[in-house]
Design a protein around this motif. Structure first.
Motif, short mmCIF file in Angstrom:
data_model
loop_
_atom_site.label_atom_id
_atom_site.label_comp_id
_atom_site.label_asym_id
_atom_site.label_seq_id
_atom_site.Cartn_x
_atom_site.Cartn_y
_atom_site.Cartn_z
N PRO A 1 3.52 -20.15 -9.03
CA PRO A 1 2.44 -18.85 -8.62
C PRO A 1 1.21 -18.94 -9.14
O PRO A 1 0.26 -17.93 -8.17
N PHE A 2 0.66 -19.02 -10.26
CA PHE A 2 -0.74 -18.87 -10.80
C PHE A 2 -1.23 -20.05 -9.47
O PHE A 2 -2.17 -20.76 -10.20
N ALA A 3 -1.31 -19.69 -8.33
CA ALA A 3 -2.64 -19.82 -7.52
C ALA A 3 -3.43 -19.46 -6.31
O ALA A 3 -2.70 -18.17 -6.34
N GLN A 4 -4.19 -19.85 -5.73
CA GLN A 4 -4.49 -19.04 -4.59
C GLN A 4 -4.54 -19.01 -3.42
O GLN A 4 -5.01 -20.34 -3.23
N TYR A 5 -4.94 -18.58 -2.09
CA TYR A 5 -4.88 -18.86 -0.76
C TYR A 5 -7.03 -19.14 -0.92
O TYR A 5 -7.10 -17.94 -2.09
N THR A 6 -7.32 -19.58 0.06
CA THR A 6 -8.60 -19.74 0.05
C THR A 6 -9.72 -19.28 1.21
O THR A 6 -8.80 -19.42 2.02
N GLY A 7 -11.14 -18.64 1.33
CA GLY A 7 -11.08 -19.04 3.30
C GLY A 7 -11.66 -19.96 3.37
O GLY A 7 -12.52 -20.54 4.26
N ALA A 8 -11.73 -21.67 2.89
CA ALA A 8 -11.43 -22.66 2.93
C ALA A 8 -10.96 -23.05 4.38
O ALA A 8 -9.72 -22.47 4.76
N TYR A 9 -11.67 -24.07 4.46
CA TYR A 9 -10.33 -25.02 5.45
C TYR A 9 -9.50 -25.20 5.13
O TYR A 9 -8.98 -25.98 3.87
N PHE A 10 -8.24 -24.79 6.05
CA PHE A 10 -6.53 -25.02 5.04
C PHE A 10 -6.28 -25.70 6.27
O PHE A 10 -5.91 -24.83 8.15
N ASP A 11 -5.37 -27.20 6.61
CA ASP A 11 -4.91 -27.57 7.45
C ASP A 11 -3.93 -27.00 7.87
O ASP A 11 -3.57 -26.67 9.88
N GLU A 12 -2.57 -26.25 7.00
CA GLU A 12 -1.34 -25.74 7.80
C GLU A 12 -1.72 -24.35 8.55
O GLU A 12 -1.26 -24.20 9.64
N ALA A 13 -3.09 -23.38 8.50
CA ALA A 13 -3.31 -23.04 9.24
C ALA A 13 -3.98 -22.69 10.48
O ALA A 13 -3.71 -22.32 11.82
N GLN A 14 -5.25 -23.95 10.91
CA GLN A 14 -4.99 -24.13 11.70
C GLN A 14 -4.35 -25.04 12.59
O GLN A 14 -4.58 -25.05 13.76
N VAL A 15 -3.64 -25.86 11.99
CA VAL A 15 -2.07 -26.68 12.82
C VAL A 15 -1.47 -24.89 13.91
O VAL A 15 -1.07 -25.35 14.88
N TYR A 16 -1.42 -24.39 12.63
CA TYR A 16 0.04 -23.17 13.23
C TYR A 16 -1.15 -22.35 13.96
O TYR A 16 -0.41 -21.33 15.10
N ALA A 17 -2.26 -21.97 13.79
CA ALA A 17 -3.25 -21.34 15.21
C ALA A 17 -3.32 -22.39 16.35
O ALA A 17 -3.58 -21.43 17.47
N ALA A 18 -3.87 -23.45 15.92
CA ALA A 18 -3.53 -24.16 16.95
C ALA A 18 -2.80 -24.40 18.32
O ALA A 18 -2.53 -24.41 19.24
N ALA A 19 -1.75 -23.97 17.73
CA ALA A 19 0.00 -24.07 18.26
C ALA A 19 0.50 -22.13 18.48
O ALA A 19 1.47 -22.28 19.42
N GLY A 20 -0.40 -21.56 18.51
CA GLY A 20 -0.74 -20.38 19.42
C GLY A 20 -0.05 -18.63 18.22
O GLY A 20 0.21 -18.01 18.45
#
Length: 673
Positions: A449-468
């Protein structure tokens, strides 16, 4: 972005700047579906913007560029389609690369000597009879392994005690000389003992029963410094230290700080003035295993050891390498901070100068002799690009993500602040799809768990957003980048404040943004994110479906099956049966009613496949709608570095699962056949 567009993701390495400051070289790699592998070459990036970047190598996969100190030679690693990475050199002005290593297991990393005539490199040395060292002896035909240690294998590598990583030194040949030729005819008959391979012989420098890492030369080139765990009892803890050895070979000598603390040293680098050792280290507590949410600090100590000074705040800064000299007695470091990765300049005498900060993730940076700085970074609209740093501002030199932006819409993440039920602040992002909504929502939970999301390009989020789908993601307590107290808040309390944080963040986003459909929400995560997903759906039943990927699902069996099981669970959950049960998703799986897709890889040694199999079996037995998706040949890193085919297929399965339970206009269930 669609799954089939993975090949548009151009990843950029840390830059190697030429000593004269006129150009930088980076490797640019991408997934390739035709090769079902990662391909890439080296690019030369002029710091003069009137000139254009150009590809300068033609290998299958060329990475890790580094100029010699005199600027005459460029070294790099080259991998053939089914081969191991080997060290190559080429004249900096151009020419044909020449291979200078022939290591059975390949070369892992390397470092130039100050004289520009030698290179130190790390390579695994397999025991004779193992890993293809004897023709005809396959992996299944090797001798049995008698294991008596805790630390004997690693995810992505397999067994480690019979293929330790050692250090070597190789002389760089004269590149302008005549190449060696193979003996033929009479010469081969008359000189049978002479073998001409064209590859210079490398001298093995270390031989200890541990992995030797982070090699660097002393300023005069006579000594090698490195990091290893060679102390007595090293199998019982996570402690590593700095050692020195003669660059021509000999017995390593520990170079110890006078603090006496048990630490894990991650990287060491000598100052260019020859006076200091810079090193990155984490304190490991009194046991040498208390690793939970420990920030990494930069230290400096005299070259011979002694009084060490911590140069960065251990509570609020979490720094990492690569350590790059920025002056005679200073280095560049990266700092994980508030969903970004900053670039800092730190001198041995103390004081910190931020060079790059804001909504970016710095990948690496190097400084030329004339003070020019080249920086590789990613942000919301690029997977990776190169810039020069001028008067505190980045001047963009490349556009390696142009193809991605031209062929798919990039949904820039919206920065979001929320408050947990106890008043603790939570930071994260919302990625919205096209259209007015209301959109179904996917709550994504990161690993670590000692990791972080960032505001940089994230392929996971982009694929899901493109799918609606609207993607909600945050850094709850347990995450890095917000101070050690934030990270250590879940030590022996997993599934408490972390679950409350992600749910509070989700509720805040749903209340604040009308475009989100609060009645159509899914939840998903991998590794620790798989843990928290499985834990959450046993306690909150609002979700239409879930995806539990490569999860840490049963602390009890994890202890004996994971490569890190001998210490990880005991430190995070506590080691008693009662503590483990109180924080175990398997212990509460009976309460799950949410339809759940379980995703795992067969070769995952970090969260072994039995974790996913047993969780799936439990859900199946109690009538929960579930499925188990298993990827052969992959390990814990499937979603980040698995084969391109499997990465695309993983996305396709995930979208089918969401189409079934959260359909959108652009992601409909498969038509019946």
């Amino acid at each position: 972005m669609k799954p089939e567009q993975l090949s548009l993701l151009n990843s950029v390495s840390a830059p190697a700047i030429h000593p004269d400051g006129t150009k930088a070289v980076v490797s640019v790699t991408r997934p390739d579906f035709d090769a079902d592998s990662y391909v890439g070459q080296l690019w030369s990036i002029p710091l003069d913007t009137t000139k254009h970047p150009r590809r300068i190598t033609r290998g299958f996969k060329d990475t890790s560029p580094a100029f010699s100190p005199d600027g005459l030679v460029l070294a790099f690693l080259r991998s053939e389609p089914d081969g191991k990475p080997q060290l190559f050199v080429v004249e900096a002005a151009g020419g044909e690369p020449q291979r200078i290593t022939d290591q059975h297991a390949g070369v892992g990393s390397f470092e130039w000597a100050p004289d520009s005539h030698r290179i130190a490199f790390a390579a695994r040395v397999p025991e004779q009879g193992r890993y293809g060292t004897v023709d005809g002896v396959t992996a299944g035909g090797e001798d049995g392994r008698l294991i008596t240690t805790n630390q004997y294998r690693a995810n992505g590598l397999g067994y480690t005690s019979d293929q330790r990583q050692q250090l070597f030194v190789v002389e760089v040949p004269e590149l302008g000389g005549e190449p060696a030729v193979a003996l033929r005819g009479r010469a081969a008959h008359e000189q049978p003992a002479r073998v001409v391979s064209g590859v210079p012989a490398a001298r093995q420098i270390t031989f200890g029963d541990a992995d030797h890492e982070s090699a660097c030369f002393s300023a005069d080139g006579s000594q090698l410094y490195f990091v290893a765990g060679l102390q007595e009892g090293h199998d019982e803890d996570l402690v590593t230290s700095i050692y020195r050895v003669d660059a021509s070979g000999g017995q390593p000598i520990a170079v110890e700080p006078s603090t006496g603390k048990l630490q894990t040293v991650a990287e060491v680098r000598t100052s260019t003035d020859g006076q200091w050792l810079f090193y990155l280290a984490q304190d490991m507590g009194e046991t040498g295993r208390d690793f939970v949410a420990r920030n990494t600090s930069l230290h400096a100590m005299p070259i011979g050891g002694g009084e060490a000074t911590r140069l960065t705040d251990v509570e609020y800064l979490d720094v990492s390498g690569p350590l790059e000299p920025s002056g005679p007695a200073s280095v560049l470091v990266l700092n994980t901070a508030l969903g970004s990765v900053e670039l800092l300049d730190v001198p041995a005498e103390g004081g910190i100068t931020p060079l790059v900060h804001g909504a970016r993730v710095v990948i690496g940076a190097t400084v030329a002799a004339n003070g020019e700085i080249a920086v590789s970074y990613s942000d919301a609209t690029t997977v990776g690009d190169v810039a020069s740093l001028e008067r505190g501002e980045l001047r963009l030199l490349t556009d390696f993500s142009a193809g991605l932006r031209n062929n798919s819409r990039v949904s820039e993440p919206l920065d979001v602040e929320a408050t947990s039920e106890d008043g603790h602040p939570i930071h994260g992002w919302l990625v919205l799809p096209d259209g007015p909504g209301p959109h179904p929502v996917l709550l994504n939970i990161h690993g670590g768990p000692f990791a972080q999301y960032t505001g940089a390009y994230f392929d996971e989020a982009q694929v899901y957003a493109a799918a609606g789908y609207a993607v909600v993601m945050c850094n709850p307590r347990g995450s890095s980048g917000y101070g050690q107290a934030h990270g250590r808040a879940i030590k022996q309390r997993m599934g408490t404040v972390d679950m409350r944080d992600v749910l509070a963040f989700l509720d805040s986003a749903l209340a604040a943004v009308d475009a989100l459909d609060e009645d159509r929400v899914g939840i998903m995560g991998g590794s620790y994110g798989g843990y928290l997903t499985a834990w959450t759906i046993a306690h909150d039943h609002r979700f239409k479906a879930s995806i539990v990927e490569r999860g840490f699902l049963d602390p009890v069996s994890f202890t004996g099956s994971s490569d890190i099981g001998w210490f990880f669970g005991g430190e995070y959950t506590g080691g008693t049966p009662e503590q483990m049960a109180a924080q175990s998703p398997m212990a509460v799986a009976g309460a799950v009613t949410t339809p759940t897709l379980v995703v795992h890889s067969e070769n995952d040694l970090r969260c072994p496949i039995e974790q996913g199999q047993r969780y799936y079996s439990q859900l199946k037995s109690q009538g929960v709608e579930t499925a188990l998706l298993v990827f052969p040949g992959e390990d814990h890193e499937l979603s980040r570095s698995g084969t391109p085919h499997h990465r695309r297929q993983r996305f396709e399965h995930i979208l089918r699962w969401w189409a079934k339970f959260l359909p959108t206009a652009s992601n409909q269930p498969d038509a019946p056949k």
